[in-house]
Scaffold this active site. Structure first.
Site, PDB file in Angstrom:
ATOM      1  N   CYS A   1      -5.607 -12.428   0.733  1.00 56.82           N
ATOM      2  CA  CYS A   1      -5.047 -12.625   2.041  1.00 56.82           C
ATOM      3  C   CYS A   1      -5.733 -13.634   3.129  1.00 56.82           C
ATOM      4  O   CYS A   1      -5.028 -14.194   3.854  1.00 56.82           O
ATOM      5  CB  CYS A   1      -5.155 -11.023   2.880  1.00 56.82           C
ATOM      6  SG  CYS A   1      -6.784 -10.545   2.683  1.00 56.82           S
TER       7      CYS A   1
ATOM      8  N   GLY B   1       3.233  -4.242   7.829  1.00 53.58           N
ATOM      9  CA  GLY B   1       2.470  -3.808   8.873  1.00 53.58           C
ATOM     10  C   GLY B   1       3.126  -3.470  10.135  1.00 53.58           C
ATOM     11  O   GLY B   1       2.893  -2.582  10.658  1.00 53.58           O
TER      12      GLY B   1
ATOM     13  N   GLU C   1      -4.670  -4.766   8.360  1.00 52.73           N
ATOM     14  CA  GLU C   1      -5.199  -5.969   7.723  1.00 52.73           C
ATOM     15  C   GLU C   1      -4.136  -6.717   6.966  1.00 52.73           C
ATOM     16  O   GLU C   1      -3.747  -6.077   5.901  1.00 52.73           O
ATOM     17  CB  GLU C   1      -6.098  -5.611   6.768  1.00 52.73           C
ATOM     18  CG  GLU C   1      -7.207  -6.812   6.729  1.00 52.73           C
ATOM     19  CD  GLU C   1      -6.958  -7.507   5.426  1.00 52.73           C
ATOM     20  OE1 GLU C   1      -6.114  -8.659   5.745  1.00 52.73           O
ATOM     21  OE2 GLU C   1      -7.464  -7.236   4.370  1.00 52.73           O
TER      22      GLU C   1
ATOM     23  N   LYS D   1      -3.315   5.864  -1.079  1.00 51.76           N
ATOM     24  CA  LYS D   1      -2.130   5.332  -1.980  1.00 51.76           C
ATOM     25  C   LYS D   1      -2.318   3.760  -2.630  1.00 51.76           C
ATOM     26  O   LYS D   1      -2.431   3.004  -1.511  1.00 51.76           O
ATOM     27  CB  LYS D   1      -0.831   5.420  -1.473  1.00 51.76           C
ATOM     28  CG  LYS D   1       0.370   5.116  -2.401  1.00 51.76           C
ATOM     29  CD  LYS D   1       1.657   4.671  -1.962  1.00 51.76           C
ATOM     30  CE  LYS D   1       1.840   3.166  -1.625  1.00 51.76           C
ATOM     31  NZ  LYS D   1       1.706   2.283  -2.746  1.00 51.76           N
TER      32      LYS D   1
ATOM     33  N   GLU E   1       3.007 -17.650   4.021  1.00 48.69           N
ATOM     34  CA  GLU E   1       2.188 -17.247   2.904  1.00 48.69           C
ATOM     35  C   GLU E   1       2.801 -17.275   1.791  1.00 48.69           C
ATOM     36  O   GLU E   1       3.861 -16.628   1.631  1.00 48.69           O
ATOM     37  CB  GLU E   1       1.814 -15.842   3.508  1.00 48.69           C
ATOM     38  CG  GLU E   1       0.532 -15.342   2.568  1.00 48.69           C
ATOM     39  CD  GLU E   1       0.018 -14.016   3.167  1.00 48.69           C
ATOM     40  OE1 GLU E   1       0.841 -13.194   3.411  1.00 48.69           O
ATOM     41  OE2 GLU E   1      -1.074 -13.736   2.907  1.00 48.69           O
TER      42      GLU E   1
ATOM     43  N   GLY F   1      -1.938  -5.261   3.560  1.00 48.27           N
ATOM     44  CA  GLY F   1      -0.838  -5.780   2.857  1.00 48.27           C
ATOM     45  C   GLY F   1       0.166  -6.677   3.759  1.00 48.27           C
ATOM     46  O   GLY F   1      -0.613  -7.375   4.581  1.00 48.27           O
ATOM     47  N   SER F   2       1.332  -6.632   3.226  1.00 47.72           N
ATOM     48  CA  SER F   2       2.257  -7.830   4.060  1.00 47.72           C
ATOM     49  C   SER F   2       2.067  -7.625   5.578  1.00 47.72           C
ATOM     50  O   SER F   2       2.301  -6.317   5.960  1.00 47.72           O
ATOM     51  CB  SER F   2       3.397  -7.775   3.309  1.00 47.72           C
ATOM     52  OG  SER F   2       4.251  -6.841   3.477  1.00 47.72           O
ATOM     53  N   THR F   3       2.615  -8.629   6.284  1.00 48.87           N
ATOM     54  CA  THR F   3       2.786  -8.516   7.642  1.00 48.87           C
ATOM     55  C   THR F   3       4.089  -7.702   7.988  1.00 48.87           C
ATOM     56  O   THR F   3       4.074  -6.939   8.990  1.00 48.87           O
ATOM     57  CB  THR F   3       2.677  -9.926   8.186  1.00 48.87           C
ATOM     58  OG1 THR F   3       1.516 -10.599   8.020  1.00 48.87           O
ATOM     59  CG2 THR F   3       3.130  -9.919   9.781  1.00 48.87           C
TER      60      THR F   3
END
Ligand code: NAI
Length: 780
Positions: free
Chosen positions: A297, A246, A263, A190, A392, A241-243
């Site tokens: 990132c 994740g 990641e 995706k 971030e 993507g974002s933490t």
């Protein structure tokens, strides 16, 4: 304009790249896209618009995949997988090679489409993104070719769900698809909802390359579609993507047996020492934080400059910021393009507006009247704890501070929950190679930044996620051992035969082993241990939360162990083996008394062999010097994970413990063990062996009690870096779910038995190490 005026201003004229071919391709597709499932595009369904962030114009209509669509894609991938694996590595190599060739042939179309869809300068998509994509497929065609000989004993995982972000749309696709296909997996991918167009063009390339149907499936949509993939019947999820997302995925896949690599984000330090080539460091910084508008990132978003050169460096930096060119991303002269979406723009604006007690400096650029642009920004004078120094921003915003000594630089650099990348600039090779291993990061760039290659593993530590992409480590994450494990039945402790116990005698309650000393359980409770005939063999303490905390603190404090040499660790492991050998009979009898299986002698002998193997590996499980296409090297350095909590196997009370602990120690980790719950006395007998083996206090800590209770506290402890569970109480779901807190590494058995009779040291060595890639360009 006169020639003199041109030289005085050094202004560039416009040099726009033509978008005609990309628009023609979009029109050719009807500017409406379905999903790519089982080798064909579905009819476009209800969906959403994809816009050019530089202009706001609608580029295409995309389909929001439904649950049924995702199921169809997974079904197609499942059906295609055995055939794809069976054509063998050499067969797959031909397809990957064909894809690489086609990507090369259409490289300009891909670059322009990427820039239109994402807003990144054409200079970047043309010279960085797309060439790296091609390199990834070529490199992995080679890995496919070599798999049958070089990856003996490994096989594909099956169907991989892959979810990627919008900042490097095609590159992230390549990082995920190429290794998965090379190893014989099929994929359902995706793309991010903002940037799906190059993925759809890639689908067309797969068709042109004659890729078997169902090997690559591409479903478009937002996070809801991502969730559907996560929950689908897939064997692995690979996410970038974002933490926050994740963490959700970690929780959603907990206990499912799905492999997972994450990641995630970063707040990567960019360290400039006083002897650095400052002008080069400035150019590096432009690449670190203004490359892709800072939506990277691993962006070098935290500048740390040595105090003695700070003023000079900042003056140069502000001067350089004046010359950055911001504007139409299709203009070949533009340095800074558009922000992906108004939502992201608003987020950056809000974060910068929150800045207090600092100086905000912005490039004096004229922002285009339309589109989504944000000026390059520098924020000076923030305290290290300020949210802007910690969070971030994911935009073209640099925060900066100063340091005095290298030690302070390391402390500031590591003062973050992330650990993706770090950059350091110095002309002193001693300093560079002293600092690089001390930085908590998966990638370190020396005198350069944002260097990537398919041969060099990329990925983070701490809350930047786990797993690597690129290199052999990246391949490992798409394979599993070929042999099929047996189910692991719970191993209950034996019950009492209720025979009266002789009064008097010695107190045989074994204590715990914490910080090199025997310690009574904090709660003051103990439990009896019976043999198969129901006779009492002794008592062990019942460890509680306080005991776990003490043990973790002791392990944490024993940091020195991680800095010792492999040679020294080998000596200590040999010594441990000698001391265990001297008491082999005693241990064998103890194991037999507990289990009644009569395998004690064999278990002790195998345990000695594991200790010898781990000692042998201690100075041989080397890193690599990767052959990356730069003038320089990328070193793959193996580092210990740190502190590891291990729930030891119940069924093999000594061998299970030693098989896991010895490789962990050999690689420089400190451990907190929960002994076999059913048969704990072999572990408690080990204290004396440990005490006489020169092992520093706190390196090995042993607790007894319930695996569930000890495991729960271990996995929630923030000072623990990893948890492994070989317990016959299946705690996989609980451990993986709770690990989402600080995203610690986990290795759980999902109710499957581990074959302790075979020496599988390499699996443990892999789990006991993190790879740090240190890039060192050289030459004038
Ligand atoms: P995101 O993490 O929400 O999106 C990344 C991908 O995950 C997209 O394909 C999205 O559709 C999908 N997704 C979203 N929610 C999901 C869920 N619950 N389950 C499965 N998949 C899901 O990132 P977003 O919202 O686009 O950006 C927000 C922040 O994330 C950025 O400001 C930045 O800090 C960070 N980010 C980090 C990236 C990196 O490379 N590490 C890339 C993109 C964003």
């Amino acid at each position: 304009m006169t020639i003199k005026e041109i030289f005085d201003s050094m202004d560039y004229g416009l040099a726009p790249e033509s978008a005609a071919d990309a628009f023609a391709w979009l029109v050719d597709q009807g500017s409406r896209f379905g999903l790519f499932i089982d080798g064909t595009f579905t009819q476009p369904g209800k969906g959403f618009e994809s816009r050019n962030p530089a202009t706001g114009e609608v580029l295409a209509e995309l389909t929001q995949a439904t649950q049924k669509d995702v199921e169809a894609a997974v079904k197609a991938a499942r059906a295609a997988q055995p055939g794809w694996a069976e054509i063998g590595g050499t067969g797959r190599a031909m397809f990957l090679y064909a894809i690489a060739r086609l990507l090369q042939k259409h490289s300009r179309l891909f670059a322009v489409l990427e820039t239109l869809d994402n807003g990144k300068p054409i200079r970047e998509s043309r010279d960085i993104d797309i060439p790296l994509v091609q390199r990834h497929f070529y490199h992995h065609a080679g890995h496919a070719q070599l798999m049958d000989t070089e990856m003996a004993g490994r096989e594909a995982l099956g169907v991989c769900g892959q979810i990627i972000p919008w900042n490097f749309p095609l590159l992230m696709l390549a990082w995920k698809v190429a290794p998965a296909l090379a190893m014989g997996n099929t994929v359902v991918l995706k793309p991010a909802e903002y940037t799906s167009l190059t993925a759809l063009l890639f689908a067309d390339i797969c068709r042109q390359a004659g890729l078997p149907k169902g090997v690559v499936n591409i479903v478009t949509g937002d996070g809801a579609v991502g969730e559907m993939i996560v929950n689908a019947k897939v064997d692995k999820i690979a996410f970038t993507g974002s933490t926050d997302v994740g963490r959700k995925i970690r929780q959603a896949t907990a206990g499912s047996g799905k492999a997972l690599t994450l990641e995630l984000g970063g707040k990567s330090p960019y360290i400039v020492f006083d002897d650095a080539d400052l002008d080069s460091a400035i150019e590096g910084l432009v690449d670190a934080i203004w490359f892709n508008q800072g939506q990277v990132c691993c962006a070098g978003s935290r500048l740390l400059v040595q105090e003695s050169v700070s003023e000079r460096f900042h003056t140069k930096l502000r001067a350089r910021m004046k010359t950055l060119r911001l504007g139409d991303p299709l203009d070949k002269c533009v340095d800074v393009g558009a922000i992906i979406d108004p939502v992201q723009h608003a987020q950056i604006t809000k974060m910068v507006a929150s800045a207090r007690n600092c100086t905000v400096h912005q490039s004096p650029v004229a922002l285009p009247t339309q589109g989504c642009f944000y000026p390059p920004t520098l924020i000076e004078g923030l305290s290290p704890a300020d949210p802007l120094m910690q969070e971030e921003i994911f935009g073209p915003v640099l925060v900066s501070t100063t340091f005095r000594t290298p030690a302070e630089a390391v402390e500031l650099a590591n003062n973050t929950r992330y650990g993706l990348a770090a950059t350091l600039w110095t002309e002193n090779v001693n300093l560079a190679l002293d600092i690089a291993p001390k930085l908590a990061a998966g990638v370190v760039w020396v005198n350069g930044t944002n260097m990537f290659d398919a041969a060099a593993p990329f990925g983070g530590v701490r809350e930047s996620g786990f797993g690597r992409e690129g290199g052999v480590e990246g391949l490992m994450a798409y394979t599993r051992a070929s042999e099929k494990p047996e189910p692991l039945a719970p191993v209950p402790a034996f019950e009492s035969n209720d025979a009266p116990v002789a009064p008097g005698g010695l107190d045989r309650t074994a204590k715990m082993f914490v910080g090199g000393k025997q310690a009574r359980p904090d709660g003051g409770y103990s439990k009896p241990v019976y043999g198969p005939d129901g006779n009492l063999l002794g008592h062990v303490g019942i460890g509680n939360r306080k005991d776990v905390r003490n043990a973790v603190e002791a392990a944490h404090a024993a940091k020195g162990w991680s800095k010792t040499t492999g040679h020294l660790r080998a000596q200590i492991l040999y010594y441990l083996a000698e001391n265990l050998a001297a008491r082999a009979d005693e241990f064998a009898m103890r194991i037999d008394a507990m289990t009644g299986k009569g395998t004690g002698a064999a278990e002790v002998e195998a345990s000695l062999q594991r200790l010898f193997s781990a000692a042998a590996w201690a100075d041989k499980y080397d890193g690599l010097a990767h052959g990356v296409p730069i003038r320089g090297v990328a070193l793959g350095m193996k580092e210990p994970v740190g502190t590891i909590g291990i729930l030891c196997a119940d069924e093999a009370p000594l061998l299970g413990l030693i098989s896991a602990v010895a490789p962990a120690l050999a690689m420089g980790n400190r451990v907190v063990l929960a002994a076999s719950q059913a048969f704990p006395l072999a572990a408690t007998d080990l204290y004396q062996v440990l005490e006489t083996s020169d092992l520093p206090a706190g390196v090995v800590n042993i607790l007894t009690g319930s695996h569930k209770e000890l495991g729960e506290t271990l996995v929630k402890h923030l000072n623990l870096d990893a948890v492994w569970s070989f317990s016959s109480t299946d705690l996989s779901k609980m451990i993986e779910e709770a690990s989402a807190g600080n995203l610690k590494r986990t290795w759980v058995n999902n109710g499957q038995a581990f074959d302790w009779s075979r020496d599988q040291s390499k699996r443990f060595l892999q789990a006991a190490t993190e790879v740090k890639t240190v890039w060192i360009p050289y030459g004038e």
